[in-house]
Write a protein that holds these residues in place. Structure first.
Motif, PDB file in Angstrom:
ATOM      1  N   GLY C 246       0.642  -1.182   0.424  1.00  0.00           N
ATOM      2  CA  GLY C 246       0.128  -0.024  -0.056  1.00  0.00           C
ATOM      3  C   GLY C 246       0.768   1.384   0.109  1.00  0.00           C
ATOM      4  N   ALA C 247       2.509   0.623   1.106  1.00  0.00           N
ATOM      5  CA  ALA C 247       2.533   2.420   0.718  1.00  0.00           C
ATOM      6  C   ALA C 247       3.744   2.256  -0.704  1.00  0.00           C
ATOM      7  CB  ALA C 247       3.996   2.215   1.547  1.00  0.00           C
ATOM      8  N   MET C 248       4.104   1.392  -1.241  1.00  0.00           N
ATOM      9  CA  MET C 248       4.840   1.567  -2.580  1.00  0.00           C
ATOM     10  C   MET C 248       4.193   2.485  -2.917  1.00  0.00           C
ATOM     11  SD  MET C 248       6.130  -1.991  -3.235  1.00  0.00           S
ATOM     12  CE  MET C 248       6.663  -2.128  -4.106  1.00  0.00           C
ATOM     13  N   LEU C 249       2.542   1.369  -3.070  1.00  0.00           N
ATOM     14  CA  LEU C 249       1.436   2.172  -4.350  1.00  0.00           C
ATOM     15  C   LEU C 249       1.213   3.874  -3.869  1.00  0.00           C
ATOM     16  CD1 LEU C 249      -2.148   0.315  -4.766  1.00  0.00           C
ATOM     17  CD2 LEU C 249      -2.007   2.695  -4.927  1.00  0.00           C
ATOM     18  N   SER C 250       1.347   4.399  -2.708  1.00  0.00           N
ATOM     19  CA  SER C 250       0.888   5.437  -2.771  1.00  0.00           C
ATOM     20  C   SER C 250       2.484   6.012  -2.909  1.00  0.00           C
ATOM     21  CB  SER C 250       1.235   5.573  -1.080  1.00  0.00           C
ATOM     22  OG  SER C 250       1.067   7.127  -0.633  1.00  0.00           O
ATOM     23  N   PHE C 264       1.657   0.039 -11.000  1.00  0.00           N
ATOM     24  CA  PHE C 264       0.544  -1.059 -11.146  1.00  0.00           C
ATOM     25  C   PHE C 264       0.421  -2.255 -10.698  1.00  0.00           C
ATOM     26  CE2 PHE C 264      -0.024  -4.630 -14.034  1.00  0.00           C
ATOM     27  CZ  PHE C 264      -1.322  -4.343 -14.298  1.00  0.00           C
ATOM     28  N   PHE C 265       1.875  -2.461 -10.149  1.00  0.00           N
ATOM     29  CA  PHE C 265       2.316  -3.670  -9.851  1.00  0.00           C
ATOM     30  C   PHE C 265       1.842  -3.882  -8.038  1.00  0.00           C
ATOM     31  CE2 PHE C 265       4.956  -3.419 -13.973  1.00  0.00           C
ATOM     32  CZ  PHE C 265       4.529  -4.558 -14.650  1.00  0.00           C
ATOM     33  N   PRO C 266       2.417  -3.055  -7.396  1.00  0.00           N
ATOM     34  CA  PRO C 266       2.063  -2.775  -5.573  1.00  0.00           C
ATOM     35  C   PRO C 266       0.837  -3.451  -5.996  1.00  0.00           C
ATOM     36  CG  PRO C 266       3.596  -1.545  -6.091  1.00  0.00           C
ATOM     37  CD  PRO C 266       3.125  -1.474  -7.582  1.00  0.00           C
ATOM     38  N   GLY C 267      -0.029  -2.602  -6.464  1.00  0.00           N
ATOM     39  CA  GLY C 267      -1.641  -3.004  -6.335  1.00  0.00           C
ATOM     40  C   GLY C 267      -1.812  -4.484  -7.518  1.00  0.00           C
ATOM     41  N   LEU C 268      -1.572  -4.397  -8.447  1.00  0.00           N
ATOM     42  CA  LEU C 268      -2.079  -5.647  -8.629  1.00  0.00           C
ATOM     43  C   LEU C 268      -1.541  -6.603  -7.921  1.00  0.00           C
ATOM     44  CD1 LEU C 268      -3.416  -7.129 -11.449  1.00  0.00           C
ATOM     45  CD2 LEU C 268      -0.574  -8.011 -12.215  1.00  0.00           C
TER      46      LEU C 268
END
Lengths: 309, 322, 294
Positions: C246-250, C264-268
């Motif tokens: 979640g933090a990466m995505l943020s 895209f990838f962390p969310g996936l």
């Protein structure tokens, strides 16, 4: 119906008390001195004492609660530490955008959810059912912040169809309400399916078929109406889900609503605002639960007539 | 004699459960003549309800499927009808009432709406006319305050009243055949008698043929002209009510009759048939009743008896045939 | 209607043990079975991730900032040139342990409360259930945010927050299975021969609730991971520098225009993991608890 409604409304009173207590206690539950928290990190000792005096924090707790409630009824929710504005004003201007976003999301969640659910139940165990149900599980599994950002990337950045954020005309609602409603649509679809499948097993469905009605009429007139009663109840409760989901969606789409205000206040440690937001959100949930109960009573002739007459 | 209005010829119906086919009805022959009440009697699991659903073609929503035979209504095979033709027959030419009056009406629709719906599905008449006809039907089945009942919901009525409504609904298009699947089983004895009265009146006034399904021989004796006894998906014996009650031939029929208490007779205990209806895989190879039959012979285990004289399926009567 | 059919099914059931029965019906749920295998692999990856990842989670590559997916960096790099694929592998452990530990704590407390409530009944029951109802009236996300607002941000507090809102879910469901088991004859019999409450609970009540517990446990992990990631996304959870998904995505939000792969990838990864837990949960429910089957 009247008796039923009065009973439901009276049942809310103890909960209202609990909620006001929770909101009141919020500032006291945070570790540390409430006066210091409200005054902010760079307040002088004098300022802190002033706050203590002003908010009556040197009074006994029960006295503080009475004062808090008295102020509440006069519409005084205190001032924001960050902006210095009355909290009530801030909440009022933020309320509209959140409400309209929530309603838009619910509208399309209901349309898609019911449609998918009904198709799924009617075509059960065939490929439309399997596909719909896979979509539904995906809908509850997909992180809304990811869905929202990916849609911004595709539809706003790449295609330029919709704005990336902010509130305005119809087009500004599409991406946020889709993001917010996806999970609820999925939940409604699953629930509609199982509710309708239960109803389709009922004897009166067989009666309908034995009258020679077309399958469409059987489903439309006899099955869906009965299946909708629990679905409506459940969908109403999903408003709560939408309200809490709006926190993330509003953050992604820079939507000037209550959810984004809550996150900003938490980050800025704006405690009077957080406190009032908790109160407001709680009241909204209570209100939704109440409305759903009343609607349920209205839809179900058993309750509408028996207890009313 | 006149032509039968409904005749079931060599009907086979089976259920598919977990990829296996389980036969429920295996080769039934049964005819219904105009104005006649025929009883179909048997224990639960004997296939009598499945027979009625097969005739109504209401098996679509169950795992059941008709696998063979024909159901002739006025000489035409219902099984070959298109969905549209089937719907025109259902509720119009052949209608049905069910065991559970409490759940057979839609709880969220007013009685009137459900009746009018049945009427207007098959008759091109206005809402007002349909309403008038609905009230007339309610009067005919003996419902008091019929005008008011039209605006009430099913939960406001008693079980007996609901079954009257069901009969009114089933009879509203003046069908040739009424299938009644255990219509009185869920009701009190006094109410039972009233409902049977209503049905007899209906037969008299509309000259409707009734296929009356029940497990209650007492009701059969009261209602029916002829009886067919079902066991394990087959008709094991049929005849007029008089013949069957006076001179039952099949041991199963004898057993059924023996298990009714007789008025005046001082018996310490009722006769009953031993054991239970066998499950599909435990059915004997020969006569399906062999494992419970008090008169069982070696031959019974080997070969299934045909229908002797067209009326009973028991090897004991083979000699009479020859 | 098909009495013959049901009788037959019953007969077949008698011949196999409950475990075999479970396997037989679970293996039929092909999608859930696949989800189970996926999760098994994910657990292995979570454990050996640090060894198989091509780069370290904080290994900066200033020559490759925000570069897209390539053979060198399978999922591209972020704004510090860190390899996103490696960070996802490292982060698997964080997401799974946050999900598992929070639901475990919630389930533990909820089960204890539920059993106490159902077993002892009377005022204990009403007191516990009242509190649970109040908690349950609030959506999980909001409750979690409220708790974070009190406790302050941080991954540990996220675990606590998610645990607390899981409690009423378990308490309620376990209470109702406890009530069902309690009313059966054998429990009454055990009570009447004077077994202690603790003994009755541990020997008879708790084992009866296990299958329900497993189903709900699995189904809650998905939403726990989702909410934990959401809190991190909002900046209320994991420290932004940790490889939490979640933090990466943020972090990637700011580069959405030119480097969408960072989000895209962390969310996936979050999506597939949550999806797998939900599918597994559905399959387990169908196989273990025929009562709530459609």
């Amino acid at each position: 119906m009247l008796k039923y409604s009065v009973k439901r409304i009276l049942g809310m009173i103890p909960l209202l008390f609990v909620i006001s207590l929770i909101a009141f206690m919020f500032v006291h539950l945070i570790p540390g001195d409430p006066a210091r928290l409200i005054a902010g990190t760079d307040a002088t000792i004098e300022e802190i004492e002033n706050i203590r005096e002003k908010y009556g924090l040197n009074q006994p707790l029960y006295q503080q609660y009475f004062d808090y409630m008295a102020n509440l009824f006069q519409g005084d929710l205190g001032q924001s530490i960050v902006t210095g504005r009355p909290v009530l004003d801030m909440l009022v201007e933020r309320f509209g955008p959140t409400l309209s976003l929530t309603l838009a999301s619910m509208a399309w969640a209901l349309i898609f959810g019911l449609l998918i659910g009904v198709i799924s139940a009617v075509k059960r165990n065939k490929w439309p059912d399997h596909l719909s149900m896979f979509l539904a599980v995906s809908g509850v599994s997909i992180p809304s912040f990811w869905l929202g950002l990916m849609m911004i990337q595709l539809f706003s950045v790449q295609l330029g169809w919709f704005p990336t954020g902010g509130i305005g005309g119809f087009e500004t609602y599409i991406l946020p309400s889709f993001t917010l409603g996806a999970g609820v649509a999925a939940i409604i679809a699953r629930f509609t399916r199982s509710s309708l499948m239960d109803v389709l097993k009922e004897d009166y469905i067989r009666t309908g078929r034995s009258k020679g009605l077309t399958e469409f009429k059987v489903i439309n007139r006899h099955a869906v109406r009965n299946a909708l009663i629990p679905v409506v109840t459940m969908s109403g409760l999903q408003f709560g889900f939408l309200l809490s989901g709006s926190i993330i969606t509003e953050t992604i789409f820079s939507w000037p609503g209550l959810g984004r205000l809550l996150i900003n206040s938490i980050t800025a440690r704006d405690y009077p605002v957080i406190q009032s937001e908790i109160l407001l959100f709680s009241l909204e949930f209570l209100l939704i639960n109440l409305l759903v109960d009343l609607l349920y009573g209205f839809l179900n002739p058993k309750i509408r007539y028996e207890e009313g007459s | 004699m006149t032509e039968p209005i409904l005749s079931i010829n060599q009907l086979y119906t089976s259920f598919r459960v977990d990829g296996e086919t389980i036969p429920a009805v295996e080769g039934i022959d049964l005819s219904l003549y105009p104005g006649e009440i025929v009883g179909l009697v048997g224990e639960s699991g004997s296939g009598k309800s499945v027979t009625s659903l097969s005739v109504m073609q209401l098996l679509d929503e169950t795992p059941g499927e008709v696998t063979g035979g024909e159901v002739l209504f006025q000489g035409k095979d219902l099984l070959k009808f298109t969905d549209r033709q089937k719907r025109k027959v259902r509720g119009n030419d052949i209608s049905m009432i069910f065991q559970e009056p409490m759940t057979s009406l839609n709880p969220v629709l007013k009685i009137g709406k459900q009746l009018i719906e049945a009427i207007r599905e098959h008759q091109r008449i206005s809402q007002t006319e349909a309403r008038k006809h609905a009230v007339h039907m309610l009067n005919q089945v003996g419902i008091p305050r019929s005008e008011e009942i039209m605006n009430e919901y099913p939960h406001q009525l008693s079980g007996g009243m609901r079954q009257r409504v069901m009969i009114a609904m089933a009879m509203s298009c003046d069908p040739k055949v009424l299938i009644a699947d255990e219509p009185t089983t869920a009701l009190d004895v006094t109410i039972q008698a009233q409902i049977l009265d209503v049905m007899r009146n209906m037969r008299k006034e509309h000259n409707t043929s009734i296929l009356f399904i029940t497990h209650d021989l007492g009701v059969i004796a009261e209602m029916c002209d002829r009886v067919a006894v079902m066991y394990s998906g087959r008709i094991v014996e049929q005849g007029t009510v008089y013949e069957i009650f006076e001179n039952p031939k099949h041991p199963y029929t004898k057993g059924l009759l023996g298990s009714i208490p007789k008025l005046g007779a001082k018996e310490d205990r009722l006769d009953s048939i031993q054991g239970q209806v066998p499950t599909v895989e435990d059915r004997p190879k020969g006569c399906k009743f062999a494992n419970r039959c008090p008169f069982v012979m070696d031959h019974c285990w080997e070969e299934e008896p045909p229908l002797f004289d067209g009326e009973n399926r028991c090897w004991l009567h083979e000699r009479e045939e020859a | 209607m098909a009495e013959a059919a049901t009788q037959k099914e019953e007969q077949q059931e008698k011949k196999v043990t409950p475990t075999q029965q479970f396997w037989k019906s679970f293996k039929k749920q092909k999608v859930s079975f696949a989800a189970g295998i996926f999760l098994l692999l994910l657990f292995v990856v979570a454990i050996i991730g640090p060894w198989i990842a091509p780069y370290g989670p904080q290994e900066y590559d200033y020559d490759n900032l925000l570069s897209g997916p390539s053979w060198q960096h399978l999922a591209g790099t972020d704004d510090f040139g860190r390899d996103i694929f490696s960070r996802i592998l490292h982060g698997a452990w964080i997401s799974l342990s946050v999900g598992l530990s929070s639901v475990f704590i919630g389930a533990l407390l909820g089960t204890i409360l539920g059993i106490i409530s159902g077993y002892f009944g009377k005022w204990v029951d009403s007191a516990i259930m009242r509190v649970m109802d109040v908690l349950l009236a609030f959506p999980g996300m909001l409750l979690a945010i409220g708790i974070i607002a009190i406790l302050g941000p941080g991954l540990f507090n996220v675990v606590m927050a998610v645990a607390i809102f899981s409690v009423p879910v378990f308490a309620r469901i376990i209470r109702s299975s406890t009530l069902a088991i309690k009313s059966t004859l054998y429990v009454e019999a055990t009570q009447s021969i004077g077994s202690s409450h603790f003994r009755v609970i541990m020997k008879h009540i708790f084992p009866g609730t296990v299958s329900t517990l497993i189903v709900y446990f699995t189904m809650r992990i998905g939403s726990a991971i989702l909410i934990a990631a959401g809190l991190s996304f909002l900046g209320l959870g994991a420290d932004p520098s940790t490889p939490e998904w979640g933090a990466m995505l943020s972090n990637g939000r700011d580069y959405l225009n030119n480097a969408p792969h960072v989000t895209f990838f962390p969310g996936l990864a979050i999506f597939l993991t949550v999806l797998a837990f939900n599918l597994l949960g559905d399959g387990l429910r169908d196989a273990l608890d025929p009562k709530i089957r459609d």
